[in-house]
Design an enzyme around this catalytic site. Structure first.
Site, PDB file in Angstrom:
ATOM      1  N   CYS B 178       8.902 -54.202  51.540  1.00  0.00           N
ATOM      2  CA  CYS B 178       7.875 -54.567  52.472  1.00  0.00           C
ATOM      3  C   CYS B 178       6.764 -53.534  53.101  1.00  0.00           C
ATOM      4  CB  CYS B 178       8.473 -54.967  53.488  1.00  0.00           C
ATOM      5  SG  CYS B 178       9.089 -56.833  53.378  1.00  0.00           S
ATOM      6  N   ARG B 213      10.252 -39.057  53.009  1.00  0.00           N
ATOM      7  CA  ARG B 213      10.921 -39.310  51.864  1.00  0.00           C
ATOM      8  C   ARG B 213      12.078 -40.428  51.971  1.00  0.00           C
ATOM      9  NH1 ARG B 213      11.991 -34.547  49.053  1.00  0.00           N
ATOM     10  NH2 ARG B 213       9.699 -34.063  49.008  1.00  0.00           N
ATOM     11  N   ASP B 236       8.849 -33.776  52.808  1.00  0.00           N
ATOM     12  CA  ASP B 236      10.075 -34.054  53.853  1.00  0.00           C
ATOM     13  C   ASP B 236      10.326 -32.712  54.315  1.00  0.00           C
ATOM     14  OD1 ASP B 236      11.807 -32.784  52.349  1.00  0.00           O
ATOM     15  OD2 ASP B 236      13.401 -34.387  52.111  1.00  0.00           O
TER      16      ASP B 236
END
Lengths: 352, 352
Positions: B178, B213, B236
């Site tokens: 999502c 990440r 990251d």
């Protein structure tokens, strides 16, 4: 009368524990027409992974298992850390001559490594890190029909009560993750498990503290021990949980035990847990972490699973038995899984 | 001549982006004989999870989706954090009246939560967190036969080149997670994607930095954007990687692009990445983390995905567009997945 201090606990080696399994594996291999083939995938420049890959090769060579080391990414001296590892796994999945796949972690960190663990086919997962095997372990489902590994749907039936350790007709033993299994087998060997008790309940009466709650070592170990009847304190940096399949005080007294462990938050401190524990297993990946000897129960059994030493130098002042390393047992579990997985695939070929 | 400072960038709201999907969902629901049923599973005492569960309910009520909140463990006021969550998931998996399952994370931490994400049936996984969907996403496999979700074996065929966004006969679109999907849809809506370019390559020409990440947001997002043609810097705390499906300089010049993104370590710093980036997406779960406005490329597009504000208050001095929150789009993606999953199950019932 002697004025000596009381004798120290016994320092145990992993070799005699590993040798029992080595002999079993040797016998199985000599009865087999073709050696199984294990592919090791090394994709980082990390020294411990390189060392472990060499150790795997040495053990395989000695036993007559074919070991092929596939280097990719940073392990080749060119390319990034982990580059090409997923492609190498998929290639080994699709190669029918390969019986088992071992990936040298850590690579990207726990999240992405967990993804990679699901890319390895469950039919070749010698490390026992696939979700399907973890699901069975957590639900105390000890046997499976190899065909069920083809399906993404988890088994919905409650686990059959495990009354003996022989798989029912049409099933085989589920694969267990190597390191937790090696710890259980070590505890069996050194007398923590009691064979006079029924199969599936042989750790009954033992209180065990497991320090670490990763999905690779600590949580599956706590679940295995509790499924085998122990009362387990699972300790991580944030919390302490109690794993048990027996009813807690005042709780559900009519039932002797749950078919699998249940987990509750514990209100005890680590010091209180250790004071109660017959066995302490520590797997903290840090050189500075130490279990305080003064907190241990006199005569307990201590097992160090970390590459670092998690117990203080004087641990045997309190511990009756101390096993400082289990690596040699772990590799035997891996080879045992390799033979079992080859059997899964053969069953599938003959029944389909 | 005016002596005013140059005008600030535009502050965007998620509502108009969400409303397009809301209308689509409304139309689909009014054509459906029965509202779909979504089960939310809340097992912790965390305030943001409770808030998000209430938000889901409000959105479902407004659209006519049946939402049932199932509380367990600490969410009931009794029991530990996460207690009973796995059992609640299994119950919802097995309940044929349930079309979708949403679990409010975080519960136990990334590793054990990842295990739980695999317990949710892929047929009810509205969040798109199941391994099968992640595998498809990372491999740019955009369509699937719903029957393939019953199998544990990943698809081995190379992905069909995606020339249009309509699924080939016998297939449906794969579910996407999502939050990353909501970001892609937002970037489509606000003009970062260009519809004049062919489907599957509409982010070509754009350089995008994604800060985070994780397997839930950052890595799938970087892969989606690179699979759609963008050059992506994935940042990251430890490293910067470049995701692209185009050949890098001096590399493989004969091929226009790879069928899916490839990942290389980057030698650039964050400051250098930002200086090149047309779009910056930040999803760092920390109130103290801020992207430096002075490092942004003048006229870039900034999207904040974190519950905390990852951009400085003066971000619009540099950004041409700033979208500070996408929660309302995310919930629409969840409901879109719900409708799609119900369609998967119906296809399966009619074809088996």
């Amino acid at each position: 009368m002697s004025t000596d201090a009381s004798p120290k606990g016994v320092l145990l080696k992993a070799d005699p524990i590993a040798n029992v399994f080595r002999d079993e594996i040797k016998a199985a291999l000599s009865a087999s027409p073709k050696p199984p083939k294990l592919v090791g995938i090394l994709s980082t420049s990390a020294a411990p992974s390189k060392f472990y890959a060499e150790f795997t090769k040495k053990q395989c060579d000695a036993l007559g298992v074919e070991f092929v080391l596939r280097k990719t990414g940073a392990a080749t001296g060119e390319g990034g850390e982990g580059e090409g590892v997923e492609e190498a796994i998929i290639e080994a999945n699709e190669d029918d001559s390969v019986d088992g796949i071992m990936v040298y972690y850590p690579i990207f960190g726990v999240q992405q490594d967990h993804y990679l663990q699901q890319v390895v086919s469950p039919f070749k997962d010698v490390e026992g890190l696939h979700f399907k095997f973890h699901y069975n372990l957590y639900h105390n489902i000890r046997f499976l029909d190899p065909k069920s590994l083809l399906s993404s749907v988890p088994p919905t039936a409650p686990p059959a009560p495990a009354v003996e350790d022989q798989p029912p007709e049409g099933t085989v033993k589920s694969i267990l993750p190597c390191t937790p299994l090696a710890i259980v087998k070590s505890l069996e060997d050194i007398g923590v498990y009691n064979k006079l008790l029924p199969y599936g309940d042989r750790a009954y009466g033992k209180t065990i503290t497991v320090i670490n709650r990763s999905e690779v070592v600590g949580r599956p170990l706590a679940a295995l021990l509790a499924n085998d009847g122990a009362r387990v304190f699972s300790v991580d940096i944030d919390s302490i949980q109690e794993y048990t399949k027996r009813p807690r005080e005042g709780n559900d007294p009519a039932r002797r035990y749950h078919p699998r462990h249940v987990v509750h938050p514990s209100t005890l401190t680590l010091q209180e847990c250790l004071a109660l524990s017959d066995v302490v297993v520590s797997a903290v990946p840090s050189a500075s972490y130490k279990v305080k000897t003064e907190w241990l129960k006199d005569g307990c059994v201590c097992v160090n699973v970390s590459a670092d030493k998690n117990f203080e130098a004087d641990v045997r002042e309190k511990a009756s038995l101390y096993l400082p390393t289990i690596g040699k047992v772990t590799i035997m579990m891996l080879l045992r899984n390799l033979l079992r997985l080859r059997q899964y695939r053969e069953t599938l070929k003959t029944t389909s």
